[in-house]
Write a protein that holds these residues in place. Structure first.
Motif, PDB file in Angstrom:
ATOM      1  N   THR A 229     -13.798   0.066  -3.141  1.00  0.00           N
ATOM      2  CA  THR A 229     -13.261  -0.170  -1.804  1.00  0.00           C
ATOM      3  C   THR A 229     -14.383  -0.387  -0.793  1.00  0.00           C
ATOM      4  O   THR A 229     -15.515   0.051  -0.986  1.00  0.00           O
TER       5      THR A 229
ATOM      6  N   TRP B 151      -1.558   5.665   7.243  1.00  0.00           N
ATOM      7  CA  TRP B 151      -2.813   5.273   6.589  1.00  0.00           C
ATOM      8  C   TRP B 151      -3.144   6.256   5.466  1.00  0.00           C
ATOM      9  O   TRP B 151      -3.580   5.850   4.378  1.00  0.00           O
ATOM     10  N   CYS B 152      -2.940   7.551   5.697  1.00  0.00           N
ATOM     11  CA  CYS B 152      -3.217   8.558   4.671  1.00  0.00           C
ATOM     12  C   CYS B 152      -2.339   8.350   3.448  1.00  0.00           C
ATOM     13  O   CYS B 152      -2.802   8.463   2.301  1.00  0.00           O
TER      14      CYS B 152
ATOM     15  N   LEU C 171     -11.706   0.185   5.380  1.00  0.00           N
ATOM     16  CA  LEU C 171     -10.678   1.223   5.415  1.00  0.00           C
ATOM     17  C   LEU C 171     -10.717   1.992   6.733  1.00  0.00           C
ATOM     18  O   LEU C 171      -9.676   2.278   7.324  1.00  0.00           O
TER      19      LEU C 171
ATOM     20  N   LEU D 150      -3.694   5.587   1.477  1.00  0.00           N
ATOM     21  CA  LEU D 150      -4.866   6.007   0.715  1.00  0.00           C
ATOM     22  C   LEU D 150      -4.432   6.752  -0.549  1.00  0.00           C
ATOM     23  O   LEU D 150      -5.077   6.630  -1.598  1.00  0.00           O
TER      24      LEU D 150
END
Length: 285
Positions: A248, A269-270, A253, A273
């Motif tokens: 990544t 977003w978490c 990110l 991930l």
């Protein structure tokens, strides 16, 4: 957010709201909380404080919290905790619009201290091994300026830790630290820069003292002579990381996280991930 999360907005919220047991979750106002008493979960000697609004706490179902103190000292911040192998042991304070993300499978010898501030973040991947008194700080925190031009010279920066990283006793990670998957941070190391994958960093400030290494989880403290003999070779390559198409771009990110305008957006977003796959996702050369 998860379907069973609580977002209670009716009526004014008190200046500080506190959770000391699962039953307190329903009383939290103007913040989002996913903390449930589910099979295997525990909430022992722990507390969660909200001194702001728009914050999001996600604790994966089945997590066991022991002696944790989680505090939200501003608005629109996020703490996202995945289930560990044992107890989660954390003293974390997040400030305005900052994020603390802890991936699944971590282990703890004692409470780790985490302090994301000034809209910067602490991101820790999966299978982290925390020894005693590990600490993270994204800010100095006081302001430092150049005498020549009066410009600030100590901006805050996020901290990233990859997968299967062993964080040794009294390790301190400061702003801008990036630790690649499979690495070891030696006891009392002060980390301020990049640590390549499958490397060991030691000293103050931390420097790379070995490359091409990896660690496994079994503790040697209780080994018999036979167990020691069996441990002399490990044939697996599950903790050896390399560059591939799944690596990544951490800057990209973080830019995506920085584009979020609310706690809910940062929480989303978490969750994204969480879905990021690939053994080598956090490889650092």
């Amino acid at each position: 957010m998860q379907p069973n999360s609580k977002q209670n907005g009716a009526g004014p919220a008190p200046k500080t709201q506190t959770i000391r047991e699962y039953g307190d979750v329903s009383a939290i106002r103007n913040n989002v909380v996913h903390l449930q008493d589910t099979p295997g979960s525990e909430f022992i000697g722990s507390s969660i404080e909200f001194a702001g609004t728009g914050n999001v706490l996600f604790v994966e179902d089945g997590s066991r919290l022991r002696n944790c103190r989680l505090r939200f000292m501003g608005n629109d911040a996020v703490i996202h905790l995945r289930k560990s192998h044992g107890f989660l042991r954390l003293i974390a304070t997040v400030f305005e619009e900052s994020v603390f993300y802890l991936g699944p499978g971590a282990t703890f010898t004692s409470e780790a201290r985490v302090l994301p501030t000034e809209r910067k973040h602490v991101i820790v991947g999966s299978d982290a091994m925390f020894s005693s008194r590990v600490a993270f700080r994204t800010a100095d925190p006081h302001l430092i300026y150049s005498v020549q031009d009066r410009q600030r010279v100590n901006p805050s920066q996020s901290i990233w830790v990859g997968d299967h990283v062993w964080l040794g006793e009294d390790t301190l990670l400061l702003k801008g630290s990036r630790v690649g998957s499979g690495s070891i941070l030696a006891a009392r190391a002060l980390i301020t820069k990049n640590v390549p994958s499958n490397s060991t960093a030691a000293g103050v400030p931390g420097r790379i003292v070995s490359r091409g290494i990896f660690s496994t989880r079994p503790s040697v403290h209780g080994f018999t002579e036979a167990r020691t003999a069996q441990s002399l070779v490990h044939d697996g390559d599950e903790f050896i990381y390399s560059a591939d198409g799944n690596v990544t771009d951490m800057k990209l990110l973080e830019d995506e996280l920085g584009a979020a305008t609310s706690g809910i957006g940062r929480a989303a977003w978490c969750f994204q991930l969480d879905q990021l796959e690939g053994k080598n996702r956090f490889y650092i050369v």
